[in-house]
Design an enzyme around this catalytic site. Structure first.
Site, PDB file in Angstrom:
ATOM      1  N   SER A 144     -12.231  20.777  38.486  1.00  0.00           N
ATOM      2  CA  SER A 144     -12.136  19.514  37.747  1.00  0.00           C
ATOM      3  C   SER A 144     -13.368  19.368  36.856  1.00  0.00           C
ATOM      4  O   SER A 144     -14.361  20.088  37.034  1.00  0.00           O
ATOM      5  CB  SER A 144     -12.110  18.375  38.777  1.00  0.00           C
ATOM      6  OG  SER A 144     -12.406  17.120  38.200  1.00  0.00           O
ATOM      7  N   TYR A 157     -14.186  12.676  45.495  1.00  0.00           N
ATOM      8  CA  TYR A 157     -13.491  13.689  44.678  1.00  0.00           C
ATOM      9  C   TYR A 157     -14.500  14.640  44.037  1.00  0.00           C
ATOM     10  O   TYR A 157     -14.318  15.860  44.046  1.00  0.00           O
ATOM     11  CB  TYR A 157     -12.675  12.946  43.613  1.00  0.00           C
ATOM     12  CG  TYR A 157     -11.771  13.808  42.753  1.00  0.00           C
ATOM     13  CD1 TYR A 157     -10.545  14.274  43.230  1.00  0.00           C
ATOM     14  CD2 TYR A 157     -12.116  14.123  41.440  1.00  0.00           C
ATOM     15  CE1 TYR A 157      -9.704  15.044  42.430  1.00  0.00           C
ATOM     16  CE2 TYR A 157     -11.289  14.884  40.627  1.00  0.00           C
ATOM     17  CZ  TYR A 157     -10.073  15.339  41.135  1.00  0.00           C
ATOM     18  OH  TYR A 157      -9.243  16.095  40.324  1.00  0.00           O
TER      19      TYR A 157
END
Ligand code: NAP
Ligand code: GCO
Length: 264
Positions: A144, A157
């Site tokens: 990510s 996250y």
């Protein structure tokens, strides 16, 4: 001749029912791979099976939670006996919780780490013995922007995706000598259900402020779409990338290269 063909290969795409996972699986199938996917809920497995059917792709779907090591081992054993050794693993299954850190319950933090970081460890651990035996293997982790950058509300996250970047490098370090390549794709901001809340129109019909923010932070001046990840996935799954190992391929329209738009 450069070889992007995946003819005869077996690819497992975790969480590959829709969005990024489905697009990657479609690309791998178009390059010749047999597709297997899993999700933690039966309704998502059914949704995936329907999507593959509509695309004309024969895919096998498993109900399997990536955090459940016994279930993952049983799934891999079943794939090995019914289809063949997993040649390509795409660790795509993931969740996000957007909660300011001081309000986040520790259980929520743990859940994100469990699915987004421990899950890829469990799945990679389960396929590596078969890859070693076969003499090759490709593991692609879906990282990510948050493998590199922080932002408000995504502490769990970002911790998981930063950890996944290092798990990628470690699998490369530990198993490169067995002709296993472990790389990652780091998607930028991609228009999927996971990011839909960040793109919702405002009551007055104007763009969500985060939507405009992302466009201004992206040299390509648009959100990515799952199809943007298809070519990079085929590259990292194929023999064309046999000497690429431990690499994070950011597919972000240039976000990580850019300081941001200067004020007018
Ligand atoms: P998504 O909504 O994050 O889809 C995730 C998939 O994972 C679903 O099929 C879901 O099915 C499955 N899943 C969730 N928990 C699971 C578990 N415990 N075991 C097995 N499967 C599980 O879709 P997406 O936006 O396409 O994201 C895919 C991946 O790319 C994620 O890892 C995400 O973090 C990453 N990513 C997304 C973006 C973006 O902008 N969209 C950018 C960078 C990275 P079930 O709910 O049925 O389990
Ligand atoms: C967020 C987003 C991101 C993206 C993606 C960026 O809330 O900031 O959901 O984390 O999903 O992972 O690459």
């Amino acid at each position: 001749m450069v070889n992007f063909s995946l003819e005869g290969k077996v690819a497992l795409v975790t969480g590959g029912a829709y969005g990024i996972g489905l697009a990657i699986a479609q690309a791998l199938a178009e390059a010749g791979a047999k597709i297997v996917f899993n999700c933690s809920r039966q309704e998502t497995v059914d949704r995936g099976l329907k999507a593959y059917k509509e695309l004309g792709i024969e895919a096998k779907g498993y109900l399997c939670d990536v955090t459940d090591e016994a279930a993952v081992k049983a799934m891999i054993a079943d794939i090995e006996t019914t289809i063949g050794t997993v040649d390509i693993l795409v660790n795509n299954a993931g969740i996000i919780k957007r909660i300011p850190m001081e309000e986040m319950e520790v259980d929520d933090f743990r859940k994100v780490i469990d699915i987004d970081l421990v899950g890829p460890f469990i799945c990679a651990k389960a396929v590596i013995p078969g890859m070693i035996k076969k003499g090759h293997g490709k593991i692609i982790n879906i990282c990510s922007m948050m493998s590199e950058l922080g932002r408000e509300t995504v502490s769990a996250y970002a911790s998981a995706k930063g950890g996944l970047k290092m798990l990628t490098r470690n699998i490369c370090s530990e198993y490169g000598e067995h002709n296993i390549q472990c790389n990652a794709i780091g998607p930028g901001y991609i228009a999927t259900e996971q990011t839909a809340p960040l793109r919702e129109l405002q009551p007055d019909g104007s763009r969500h402020p985060f939507d405009s923010f992302i466009i201004s932070k992206t040299p390509a001046a648009r959100w990515g779409v799952p199809e943007d990840l298809m070519g990079p996935a085929v590259f990292l799954a194929s023999d064309a990338s046999n000497f690429v190992n431990g690499h994070i391929l950011y597919v972000d329209g240039g976000i990580l290269a850019y300081i941001g738009k200067q004020p007018k």
